[in-house]
Design a protein around this motif. Sequence first.
Motif, PDB file in Angstrom:
ATOM      1  N   ASP A  10       5.851   7.720  19.508  1.00 54.35           N
ATOM      2  CA  ASP A  10       6.784   8.761  19.033  1.00 54.35           C
ATOM      3  C   ASP A  10       7.066   8.685  17.531  1.00 54.35           C
ATOM      4  O   ASP A  10       7.052   9.676  16.828  1.00 54.35           O
ATOM      5  CB  ASP A  10       8.119   8.665  19.793  1.00 54.35           C
ATOM      6  N   ARG A  11       7.346   7.456  17.060  1.00 52.34           N
ATOM      7  CA  ARG A  11       7.674   7.323  15.633  1.00 52.34           C
ATOM      8  C   ARG A  11       6.479   7.710  14.758  1.00 52.34           C
ATOM      9  O   ARG A  11       6.635   8.409  13.748  1.00 52.34           O
ATOM     10  CB  ARG A  11       8.099   5.866  15.362  1.00 52.34           C
ATOM     11  N   ILE A  12       5.290   7.285  15.185  1.00 48.75           N
ATOM     12  CA  ILE A  12       4.088   7.604  14.395  1.00 48.75           C
ATOM     13  C   ILE A  12       3.902   9.117  14.334  1.00 48.75           C
ATOM     14  O   ILE A  12       3.716   9.685  13.257  1.00 48.75           O
ATOM     15  CB  ILE A  12       2.822   6.971  15.029  1.00 48.75           C
ATOM     16  N   THR A  13       3.987   9.782  15.482  1.00 50.64           N
ATOM     17  CA  THR A  13       3.729  11.235  15.479  1.00 50.64           C
ATOM     18  C   THR A  13       4.809  11.967  14.679  1.00 50.64           C
ATOM     19  O   THR A  13       4.498  12.923  13.967  1.00 50.64           O
ATOM     20  CB  THR A  13       3.619  11.808  16.913  1.00 50.64           C
ATOM     21  N   VAL A  19       0.734   7.272   7.476  1.00 49.70           N
ATOM     22  CA  VAL A  19       1.451   6.227   8.221  1.00 49.70           C
ATOM     23  C   VAL A  19       0.651   4.923   8.166  1.00 49.70           C
ATOM     24  O   VAL A  19      -0.486   4.876   8.642  1.00 49.70           O
ATOM     25  CB  VAL A  19       1.693   6.664   9.680  1.00 49.70           C
ATOM     26  N   ILE A  20       1.237   3.913   7.566  1.00 49.42           N
ATOM     27  CA  ILE A  20       0.532   2.639   7.401  1.00 49.42           C
ATOM     28  C   ILE A  20       1.103   1.619   8.376  1.00 49.42           C
ATOM     29  O   ILE A  20       2.299   1.305   8.340  1.00 49.42           O
ATOM     30  CB  ILE A  20       0.691   2.121   5.959  1.00 49.42           C
ATOM     31  N   LEU A  38       4.927   0.926   8.806  1.00 47.88           N
ATOM     32  CA  LEU A  38       5.601   0.581  10.071  1.00 47.88           C
ATOM     33  C   LEU A  38       5.060  -0.747  10.586  1.00 47.88           C
ATOM     34  O   LEU A  38       3.843  -0.983  10.558  1.00 47.88           O
ATOM     35  CB  LEU A  38       5.332   1.657  11.138  1.00 47.88           C
ATOM     36  N   THR A  39       5.946  -1.591  11.076  1.00 45.28           N
ATOM     37  CA  THR A  39       5.502  -2.849  11.701  1.00 45.28           C
ATOM     38  C   THR A  39       5.014  -2.526  13.124  1.00 45.28           C
ATOM     39  O   THR A  39       5.189  -1.398  13.594  1.00 45.28           O
ATOM     40  CB  THR A  39       6.671  -3.843  11.823  1.00 45.28           C
ATOM     41  N   GLY A  40       4.454  -3.518  13.794  1.00 38.62           N
ATOM     42  CA  GLY A  40       3.958  -3.313  15.155  1.00 38.62           C
ATOM     43  C   GLY A  40       5.038  -2.740  16.066  1.00 38.62           C
ATOM     44  O   GLY A  40       4.805  -1.762  16.783  1.00 38.62           O
ATOM     45  N   TRP A  41       6.239  -3.313  16.036  1.00 39.72           N
ATOM     46  CA  TRP A  41       7.270  -2.833  16.966  1.00 39.72           C
ATOM     47  C   TRP A  41       7.774  -1.454  16.569  1.00 39.72           C
ATOM     48  O   TRP A  41       8.058  -0.616  17.422  1.00 39.72           O
ATOM     49  CB  TRP A  41       8.398  -3.844  17.152  1.00 39.72           C
ATOM     50  N   LEU A  78       0.833  -1.203   0.000  1.00 35.80           N
ATOM     51  CA  LEU A  78       0.000   0.000   0.000  1.00 35.80           C
ATOM     52  C   LEU A  78       0.869   1.255   0.000  1.00 35.80           C
ATOM     53  O   LEU A  78       0.579   2.235  -0.695  1.00 35.80           O
ATOM     54  CB  LEU A  78      -0.922  -0.027   1.230  1.00 35.80           C
ATOM     55  N   SER A  79       1.961   1.205   0.727  1.00 34.94           N
ATOM     56  CA  SER A  79       2.852   2.361   0.772  1.00 34.94           C
ATOM     57  C   SER A  79       3.530   2.581  -0.588  1.00 34.94           C
ATOM     58  O   SER A  79       3.649   3.717  -1.055  1.00 34.94           O
ATOM     59  CB  SER A  79       3.883   2.171   1.879  1.00 34.94           C
ATOM     60  N   ILE A  80       3.924   1.492  -1.208  1.00 33.27           N
ATOM     61  CA  ILE A  80       4.535   1.594  -2.550  1.00 33.27           C
ATOM     62  C   ILE A  80       3.546   2.266  -3.511  1.00 33.27           C
ATOM     63  O   ILE A  80       3.895   3.178  -4.267  1.00 33.27           O
ATOM     64  CB  ILE A  80       4.938   0.180  -3.067  1.00 33.27           C
ATOM     65  N   LEU A  81       2.291   1.854  -3.422  1.00 35.90           N
ATOM     66  CA  LEU A  81       1.259   2.394  -4.313  1.00 35.90           C
ATOM     67  C   LEU A  81       1.008   3.879  -4.035  1.00 35.90           C
ATOM     68  O   LEU A  81       0.968   4.699  -4.964  1.00 35.90           O
ATOM     69  CB  LEU A  81      -0.037   1.581  -4.134  1.00 35.90           C
ATOM     70  N   LEU A  82       0.862   4.243  -2.753  1.00 32.11           N
ATOM     71  CA  LEU A  82       0.589   5.648  -2.415  1.00 32.11           C
ATOM     72  C   LEU A  82       1.733   6.547  -2.873  1.00 32.11           C
ATOM     73  O   LEU A  82       1.510   7.641  -3.401  1.00 32.11           O
ATOM     74  CB  LEU A  82       0.368   5.791  -0.903  1.00 32.11           C
TER      75      LEU A  82
END
Length: 321
Positions: free
Chosen positions: A119-122, A131-132, A95-98, A81-85
């Motif tokens: 923190d990483r998400i924000t 952010v996927i 981003l993975t769960g961790w 999905l990120s590649i497409l966007l």
Amino acid sequence: MDTIVVKFGGSSVADNEKLNKVARRIIKFYDENYNVVVVVSAQGKTTDKLIKEAEELSLKPDQREMDVLLSVGEQISASKLSILLQCLGYKSISLTGWQAGIHTSEENQSAKIEYIVPDRITKELENRNIVIITGFQGINSKGDITTLGRGGSDTTAVALSAKLKAKQCYIYSDVDGIYTADPNKIPQAKKLKNISYEEMQSLSSEGAKVLHDRCVEIGEKYDVPIITGSTFNNNPGTVISHKMEDTGIKSIVKKDVSRISVVGYGMSSKDEILGKIIEIANQNNLEIFNIDISRTKISIVFKEIVKDEILDEFHKICTGS
Ligand code: ASP
Ligand code: MG
């Protein structure tokens, strides 16, 4: 800028054509000036397929390794999905769960989200990235990948909504809302406009496969309005909130359970057998609904279908063979 969380189920991300439809929905929110956090499930039947393949290799695959395996499904959808966007001209990052800071309890296959360090998400949202995040997974205190139990991506989405104080949490799938019965089985079923968290929790735990029951619990606790809708049409979906519109009947559901009985004289004095059955049930994360003991049998009703491999374990401990 307000944040919204948008979750897409497996059938919504099943192939490239569907991913394009998902991307359009995300772009619409982004262009309306929202911070957009997307949570995805694994594509189509990927999780079932991975489980089946592992079970072909081993009758009882190690639970830790199963989490390593199953978490891959969501990584495939998130990265695609990120590649497409990005190709469509939008800034995005998977981003993975961790990586997303989702910390869970220890147990593999049915871990609970304990806390989220966002923190990483924000930081990525501040850079105007979409952010996927991979649903259904996190990391435990040992540093191991965990998964949240089947259907757990809904819970990831609602937990992230709570932590990020999202304005809304949209859960998109191939059905556009909550119905008075399963619309695939009862064609006359009607879609509900609203349902309360409490009613929805009863529906989920009684077998309606619409939402992961823990996500509704979190939604209620942190006051996150959950809006379910279809990826593929614009019909208004069902809103799950504190609102109790009316006290009428909301839905009728059927749940398949398993009843296992150990038959023979003297059962009412066989405490050790009952203890062992409960031990096996706990080891296999089976929830007991009811136990019924008489002179000639012990019957246990489980809240779900018990697999034949587990029946085999019961047979071994009860008969000693
Ligand atoms: N992919 C996982 C499952 O099939 C999690 C999810 O879809 O929510 O159960
Ligand atoms: Mg689901």
